[in-house]
Design an enzyme around this catalytic site. Structure first.
Site, short mmCIF file in Angstrom:
data_model
loop_
_atom_site.label_atom_id
_atom_site.label_comp_id
_atom_site.label_asym_id
_atom_site.label_seq_id
_atom_site.Cartn_x
_atom_site.Cartn_y
_atom_site.Cartn_z
N ARG A 34 172.18 108.35 24.76
CA ARG A 34 171.27 108.28 23.61
C ARG A 34 170.24 109.41 23.62
NH1 ARG A 34 170.60 101.75 23.56
NH2 ARG A 34 172.38 101.36 22.19
N LYS A 220 184.80 86.57 18.00
CA LYS A 220 184.65 85.51 17.00
C LYS A 220 184.77 86.00 15.57
CE LYS A 220 181.63 82.57 19.69
NZ LYS A 220 180.26 82.14 19.86
N GLY A 376 179.37 98.03 19.08
CA GLY A 376 179.47 97.29 20.33
C GLY A 376 180.61 97.70 21.23
N GLY A 399 174.66 97.29 15.78
CA GLY A 399 174.28 96.44 14.64
C GLY A 399 174.09 97.23 13.36
#
Ligand code: AMP
Length: 418
Positions: A34, A220, A376, A399
């Site tokens: 980063r 999920k 992710g 996100g």
């Protein structure tokens, strides 16, 4: 205004970066990706003859915490930039204002973690567990009120504002969005990293070369539902992989053994299948699975049809037939989005499917497809395989990327674009 158009000579720039890097117990940086990602922006400003006030967050502190101090990264930042970076122990203190005012061209000041102040996020802190709704509302109002002063003060350090923190672009925080109102359109801009991210997202959402294939993996379906619904309006092929496979399989009446499944989402899975059909989207589901007799890398394994998993076994990756099925779809695509592994890639014995997907994406990219990997675990996955350079773009925003793909307007982007 774009960063290339702007001449920073003699100007002080407030640059919001995402230096939220992982640190080990001795505060050594374990992955500086980063920090490196922000270097082109920082170096351009210095090369122009500007000076920089760097703002960032680190972790999720609930107040001043040594563990989350940005002083831990100061030395490495100085090395990366080739400049002795100054530090302000408190982003709001007198010291920060004095040091910012004294910056000369080519100098850099790193502010202490912005999230040491609740005002950065604009969320109240320290509320008692049994606080009443009125108390909560009053605390929220108070922090929103003091957030204005906080934001104004940050803005006062600089002549222009550069946002290069895509990872927090989905947050309407003081330094990521609100601060932009204190600069006119000619004095606020994206940094190079942010520009690249915005372009990459735009390419998969608005400049689509077909066929467009999205591969959605992960655990999920519930966490990916909004993205899947948005993508159904865009893609030609939607590959469903990972743990969410079994919710679909069970919804269609298959036997899934102990595989992960959201029983309250069976109707949703059927509904998504119907929507895909109505929209003419080719929904591609796994046909076979690599199953294990326990959730462990050392479990006994075998391959079986995805809808006929024996009792006591669970699907932890896709099988060879599915690998081939997915790879063929991917290789025929011109725009590709990959989010989420096909299996429990953290276990060496269940990485094969994700590797097959990654290889197919790399091949398609070589043949001219635009491929975006992000959100992710797919980033961890592509890095693990050493293939990050072989795809068109690996997003740094988890996100933020997912929200952009869901079709949401990101506050950090809107604040610059107006
Ligand atoms: P997500 O954060 O939603 O992208 O999910 C990523 C996680 O999904 C990873 O930690 C994987 O281990 C997990 N995952 C993928 N496939 C399976 C599976 N078949 N069973 C259980 N977990 C899975």
């Amino acid at each position: 205004m774009t960063i290339d158009q702007f001449n920073f000579a003699g100007k002080k720039a407030f640059v919001r970066v995402d230096f939220n890097v992982p640190l080990d117990e001795n505060f050594n940086i374990t992955d500086d990706t980063r920090m490196r990602a922000a270097l082109p922006t920082l170096k351009k400003i210095l090369a122009d003859g500007g000076s920089i006030i760097i703002g960032s967050h680190l972790g999720r502190p609930k107040g001043v915490t040594d563990k989350f101090s940005l002083k831990h990264i100061l030395k490495h930042l100085s090395e990366l930039l080739g400049v002795e970076v100054q530090f302000a122990n408190d982003c709001m203190g007198e010291e920060a204002a004095v040091k910012a005012a004294a910056l000369k061209p080519g100098e850099v000041l790193l502010l202490e973690n912005l999230r040491f102040y609740a005002e950065e996020e604009g969320k109240p802190r320290g509320l008692a567990d049994d606080a009443t709704d009125e108390e909560k509302a009053a605390a929220k109002k108070a922090v929103k009120e003091s957030q204005k002063e906080f934001t104004k003060k940050l803005a006062s350090y600089a002549d222009c504002y550069v946002n290069d923190a895509f990872g927090t672009a989905h947050r309407a925080h003081a330094s990521t969005a609100l601060i932009a109102q204190y600069f006119d359109k000619d004095h606020k801009m994206f940094g190079y990293l942010m520009e690249k991210e915005v372009k990459a997202v735009d390419k998969v959402l608005n400049d689509i070369h077909r066929p467009f294939t999205a591969i959605m993996g992960g655990s999920k379906v519930s966490s990916k539902i909004e993205i899947i619904e948005n993508l159904l309006n865009k893609v030609d092929n939607l590959i469903i992989a990972g743990g969410m496979t079994y919710t679909f399989t069970k919804a269609m009446g298959g036997k899934i053994g102990l595989s992960i499944c959201e029983d309250d989402k069976l109707d949703l899975a059927l509904d998504l299948m119907k929507k895909a059909k109505d929209k003419g989207v080719n929904l591609v589901l796994a046909v076979d699975a690599k199953v294990a007799d326990s959730f462990s890398n050392d479990a006994n394994t075998k391959f079986c049809d995805v809808n006929d998993i024996p009792d006591g076994w669970e699907g932890l990756d896709i099988g060879p037939k599915t690998e081939e099925l997915f790879a063929n779809v991917i290789k025929g695509s011109k725009t590709i989005l990959w989010n989420g592994p096909t299996g429990v890639f953290e276990f060496e014995n269940f990485t094969h499917g994700s590797r097959a997907v990654a290889d197919a994406i790399v091949e398609a990219t070589k043949n001219g497809a635009f491929s975006l990997v992000g959100g992710g675990d797919s980033v961890a996955c592509i890095n693990k395989f050493g293939l990050a350079k072989e795809v068109s773009y690996v997003s740094t925003g988890g996100g933020a990327l997912l929200e952009a793909i869901e079709g949401k307007v990101l506050p950090g982007i809107a604040a610059i674009n107006g």
